[in-house]
Design a protein around this motif. Structure first.
Motif, PDB file in Angstrom:
ATOM      1  N   ALA A  43       0.874  -1.171   0.000  1.00  0.00           N
ATOM      2  CA  ALA A  43       0.000   0.000   0.000  1.00  0.00           C
ATOM      3  C   ALA A  43       0.911   1.221   0.000  1.00  0.00           C
ATOM      4  O   ALA A  43       1.888   1.277   0.751  1.00  0.00           O
ATOM      5  N   PHE A  44       0.588   2.175  -0.856  1.00  0.00           N
ATOM      6  CA  PHE A  44       1.371   3.404  -0.945  1.00  0.00           C
ATOM      7  C   PHE A  44       0.418   4.582  -0.975  1.00  0.00           C
ATOM      8  O   PHE A  44      -0.612   4.540  -1.648  1.00  0.00           O
ATOM      9  N   ARG A  45       0.798   5.647  -0.289  1.00  0.00           N
ATOM     10  CA  ARG A  45      -0.008   6.860  -0.317  1.00  0.00           C
ATOM     11  C   ARG A  45       0.846   8.068  -0.639  1.00  0.00           C
ATOM     12  O   ARG A  45       1.942   8.221  -0.089  1.00  0.00           O
ATOM     13  N   LEU A  46       0.311   8.931  -1.496  1.00  0.00           N
ATOM     14  CA  LEU A  46       0.878  10.254  -1.697  1.00  0.00           C
ATOM     15  C   LEU A  46      -0.023  11.216  -0.944  1.00  0.00           C
ATOM     16  O   LEU A  46      -1.225  11.279  -1.213  1.00  0.00           O
ATOM     17  N   GLU A  47       0.560  11.940   0.025  1.00  0.00           N
ATOM     18  CA  GLU A  47      -0.175  12.908   0.832  1.00  0.00           C
ATOM     19  C   GLU A  47       0.245  14.305   0.391  1.00  0.00           C
ATOM     20  O   GLU A  47       1.418  14.645   0.501  1.00  0.00           O
ATOM     21  N   THR A  48      -0.701  15.085  -0.080  1.00  0.00           N
ATOM     22  CA  THR A  48      -0.364  16.374  -0.671  1.00  0.00           C
ATOM     23  C   THR A  48      -0.933  17.574   0.079  1.00  0.00           C
ATOM     24  O   THR A  48      -0.623  18.708  -0.261  1.00  0.00           O
ATOM     25  N   ARG A  49      -1.736  17.339   1.070  1.00  0.00           N
ATOM     26  CA  ARG A  49      -2.416  18.439   1.758  1.00  0.00           C
ATOM     27  C   ARG A  49      -1.581  18.950   2.932  1.00  0.00           C
ATOM     28  O   ARG A  49      -0.869  18.192   3.574  1.00  0.00           O
ATOM     29  N   ARG A 108       7.384  20.555  -1.444  1.00  0.00           N
ATOM     30  CA  ARG A 108       6.337  20.823  -2.443  1.00  0.00           C
ATOM     31  C   ARG A 108       6.907  21.341  -3.769  1.00  0.00           C
ATOM     32  O   ARG A 108       6.452  20.953  -4.837  1.00  0.00           O
ATOM     33  N   GLN A 109       7.917  22.194  -3.706  1.00  0.00           N
ATOM     34  CA  GLN A 109       8.505  22.720  -4.945  1.00  0.00           C
ATOM     35  C   GLN A 109       9.126  21.599  -5.771  1.00  0.00           C
ATOM     36  O   GLN A 109       9.031  21.584  -6.996  1.00  0.00           O
ATOM     37  N   GLU A 110       9.754  20.636  -5.099  1.00  0.00           N
ATOM     38  CA  GLU A 110      10.331  19.489  -5.804  1.00  0.00           C
ATOM     39  C   GLU A 110       9.228  18.602  -6.383  1.00  0.00           C
ATOM     40  O   GLU A 110       9.339  18.110  -7.506  1.00  0.00           O
ATOM     41  N   ALA A 111       8.171  18.403  -5.637  1.00  0.00           N
ATOM     42  CA  ALA A 111       7.041  17.613  -6.139  1.00  0.00           C
ATOM     43  C   ALA A 111       6.451  18.258  -7.391  1.00  0.00           C
ATOM     44  O   ALA A 111       6.120  17.566  -8.361  1.00  0.00           O
ATOM     45  N   ASP A 112       6.327  19.580  -7.378  1.00  0.00           N
ATOM     46  CA  ASP A 112       5.829  20.303  -8.555  1.00  0.00           C
ATOM     47  C   ASP A 112       6.782  20.143  -9.727  1.00  0.00           C
ATOM     48  O   ASP A 112       6.365  19.918 -10.863  1.00  0.00           O
ATOM     49  N   ARG A 113       8.080  20.265  -9.461  1.00  0.00           N
ATOM     50  CA  ARG A 113       9.085  20.116 -10.522  1.00  0.00           C
ATOM     51  C   ARG A 113       9.011  18.728 -11.156  1.00  0.00           C
ATOM     52  O   ARG A 113       9.172  18.566 -12.359  1.00  0.00           O
ATOM     53  N   LEU A 114       8.730  17.720 -10.324  1.00  0.00           N
ATOM     54  CA  LEU A 114       8.636  16.343 -10.808  1.00  0.00           C
ATOM     55  C   LEU A 114       7.324  16.062 -11.538  1.00  0.00           C
ATOM     56  O   LEU A 114       7.187  15.015 -12.168  1.00  0.00           O
ATOM     57  N   VAL A 119      -3.878   3.281 -13.158  1.00  0.00           N
ATOM     58  CA  VAL A 119      -3.125   2.639 -12.075  1.00  0.00           C
ATOM     59  C   VAL A 119      -1.637   2.655 -12.403  1.00  0.00           C
ATOM     60  O   VAL A 119      -0.799   2.973 -11.550  1.00  0.00           O
ATOM     61  N   GLY A 120      -1.292   2.344 -13.650  1.00  0.00           N
ATOM     62  CA  GLY A 120       0.109   2.342 -14.061  1.00  0.00           C
ATOM     63  C   GLY A 120       0.763   3.706 -13.924  1.00  0.00           C
ATOM     64  O   GLY A 120       1.906   3.813 -13.464  1.00  0.00           O
ATOM     65  N   GLN A 121       0.043   4.761 -14.329  1.00  0.00           N
ATOM     66  CA  GLN A 121       0.581   6.117 -14.198  1.00  0.00           C
ATOM     67  C   GLN A 121       0.856   6.457 -12.736  1.00  0.00           C
ATOM     68  O   GLN A 121       1.890   7.029 -12.394  1.00  0.00           O
ATOM     69  N   HIS A 122      -0.049   6.065 -11.852  1.00  0.00           N
ATOM     70  CA  HIS A 122       0.143   6.345 -10.425  1.00  0.00           C
ATOM     71  C   HIS A 122       1.282   5.499  -9.849  1.00  0.00           C
ATOM     72  O   HIS A 122       1.960   5.939  -8.922  1.00  0.00           O
ATOM     73  N   GLY A 123       1.500   4.317 -10.397  1.00  0.00           N
ATOM     74  CA  GLY A 123       2.663   3.524  -9.995  1.00  0.00           C
ATOM     75  C   GLY A 123       3.966   4.219 -10.371  1.00  0.00           C
ATOM     76  O   GLY A 123       4.931   4.212  -9.603  1.00  0.00           O
ATOM     77  N   GLU A 124       3.981   4.844 -11.543  1.00  0.00           N
ATOM     78  CA  GLU A 124       5.168   5.609 -11.952  1.00  0.00           C
ATOM     79  C   GLU A 124       5.367   6.808 -11.031  1.00  0.00           C
ATOM     80  O   GLU A 124       6.496   7.113 -10.633  1.00  0.00           O
ATOM     81  N   TRP A 125       4.280   7.503 -10.698  1.00  0.00           N
ATOM     82  CA  TRP A 125       4.387   8.645  -9.782  1.00  0.00           C
ATOM     83  C   TRP A 125       4.843   8.191  -8.400  1.00  0.00           C
ATOM     84  O   TRP A 125       5.609   8.876  -7.732  1.00  0.00           O
ATOM     85  N   ARG A 126       4.361   7.031  -7.956  1.00  0.00           N
ATOM     86  CA  ARG A 126       4.800   6.485  -6.661  1.00  0.00           C
ATOM     87  C   ARG A 126       6.314   6.315  -6.657  1.00  0.00           C
ATOM     88  O   ARG A 126       6.997   6.746  -5.734  1.00  0.00           O
ATOM     89  N   ASP A 127       6.828   5.670  -7.702  1.00  0.00           N
ATOM     90  CA  ASP A 127       8.260   5.407  -7.774  1.00  0.00           C
ATOM     91  C   ASP A 127       9.063   6.705  -7.818  1.00  0.00           C
ATOM     92  O   ASP A 127      10.103   6.824  -7.164  1.00  0.00           O
ATOM     93  N   LEU A 128       8.582   7.675  -8.554  1.00  0.00           N
ATOM     94  CA  LEU A 128       9.257   8.972  -8.660  1.00  0.00           C
ATOM     95  C   LEU A 128       9.262   9.698  -7.309  1.00  0.00           C
ATOM     96  O   LEU A 128      10.293  10.214  -6.874  1.00  0.00           O
ATOM     97  N   ALA A 129       8.104   9.708  -6.661  1.00  0.00           N
ATOM     98  CA  ALA A 129       8.004  10.362  -5.346  1.00  0.00           C
ATOM     99  C   ALA A 129       8.922   9.687  -4.334  1.00  0.00           C
ATOM    100  O   ALA A 129       9.627  10.356  -3.565  1.00  0.00           O
ATOM    101  N   TRP A 130       8.935   8.363  -4.328  1.00  0.00           N
ATOM    102  CA  TRP A 130       9.761   7.632  -3.366  1.00  0.00           C
ATOM    103  C   TRP A 130      11.250   7.896  -3.626  1.00  0.00           C
ATOM    104  O   TRP A 130      12.024   8.135  -2.694  1.00  0.00           O
ATOM    105  N   GLU A 131      11.639   7.884  -4.885  1.00  0.00           N
ATOM    106  CA  GLU A 131      13.040   8.092  -5.259  1.00  0.00           C
ATOM    107  C   GLU A 131      13.555   9.466  -4.830  1.00  0.00           C
ATOM    108  O   GLU A 131      14.699   9.612  -4.418  1.00  0.00           O
ATOM    109  N   HIS A 132      12.702  10.478  -4.901  1.00  0.00           N
ATOM    110  CA  HIS A 132      13.133  11.846  -4.617  1.00  0.00           C
ATOM    111  C   HIS A 132      12.826  12.308  -3.189  1.00  0.00           C
ATOM    112  O   HIS A 132      13.220  13.417  -2.809  1.00  0.00           O
TER     113      HIS A 132
END
Length: 175
Positions: free
Chosen positions: A20-26, A106-112, A150-163
């Motif tokens: 289970a993975f969550r991106l929390e943006t708030r 947040r600025q890095e998340a936006d850049r990504l 789902v695949g796109q969010h998996g890519e975003w998960r990996d990107l968020a985790w890496e950075h």
């Protein structure tokens, strides 16, 4: 759009089989039933026994004991909100239980190019878009199983985790 709420929403966390993975943006969340008093105590500098979080921490420990992972990336703004500071303090307990929480500016998340909404990805098969009211209260989750989405969010998960960085690294960076 039907939203999963209550026990149906909570069942998502009992039924995933691998991850289970969550991106929390708030910058703020309001959980009236269990976080309002601990947040008030935190802001007042009062001690907290973390009893209000026991159910989640026990669930996380059980998942980890059975080889299932829970990971999150929290996107944070500067200056920190009171809720962000509270979340950083509580994350020490989450991480100790195996709820791996990392941080991303947040600025890095936006850049990504990461999305600006919250979501959970379960077992790389089921996506839960998390919806909130205008006053930051959880309304429920919209479930999506479309493979491309789902695949796109998996890519975003990996990107968020890496950075992202660990809580300790984030705090030590002078954030």
């Amino acid at each position: 759009m039907g939203l999963l709420t209550g026990d149906d929403f909570e069942r998502l966390f009992a039924t995933f089989t691998t991850s289970a993975f969550r991106l929390e943006t708030r910058d703020r969340y309001r959980e009236a039933k269990n976080e309002s008093a601990p947040l008030r105590r935190f802001l007042a500098g009062e001690p907290d026994d973390m009893e209000w979080l026991r159910f989640w921490l026990d669930l996380v420990r059980d998942h980890n004991a059975h080889g299932r992972t829970i990971r999150r990336v929290r996107v944070v703004s500067h200056p920190f909100t009171d809720y962000t500071r509270f979340g950083l303090a509580v994350a020490e307990h989450n991480n100790a239980a195996g709820d791996h929480i990392r941080y991303l500016d947040r600025q890095e998340a936006d850049r990504l190019g990461l999305p600006h909404y919250d979501w959970w990805l379960f077992d790389n098969r089921r996506l839960a878009f998390v919806h909130f009211s205008v006053d930051d209260v959880l309304r429920g989750a919209e479930i999506v199983t479309d493979p491309a989405t789902v695949g796109q969010h998996g890519e975003w998960r990996d990107l968020a985790w890496e950075h992202s960085v660990s809580r300790e690294e984030f705090l030590n960076s002078g954030a």
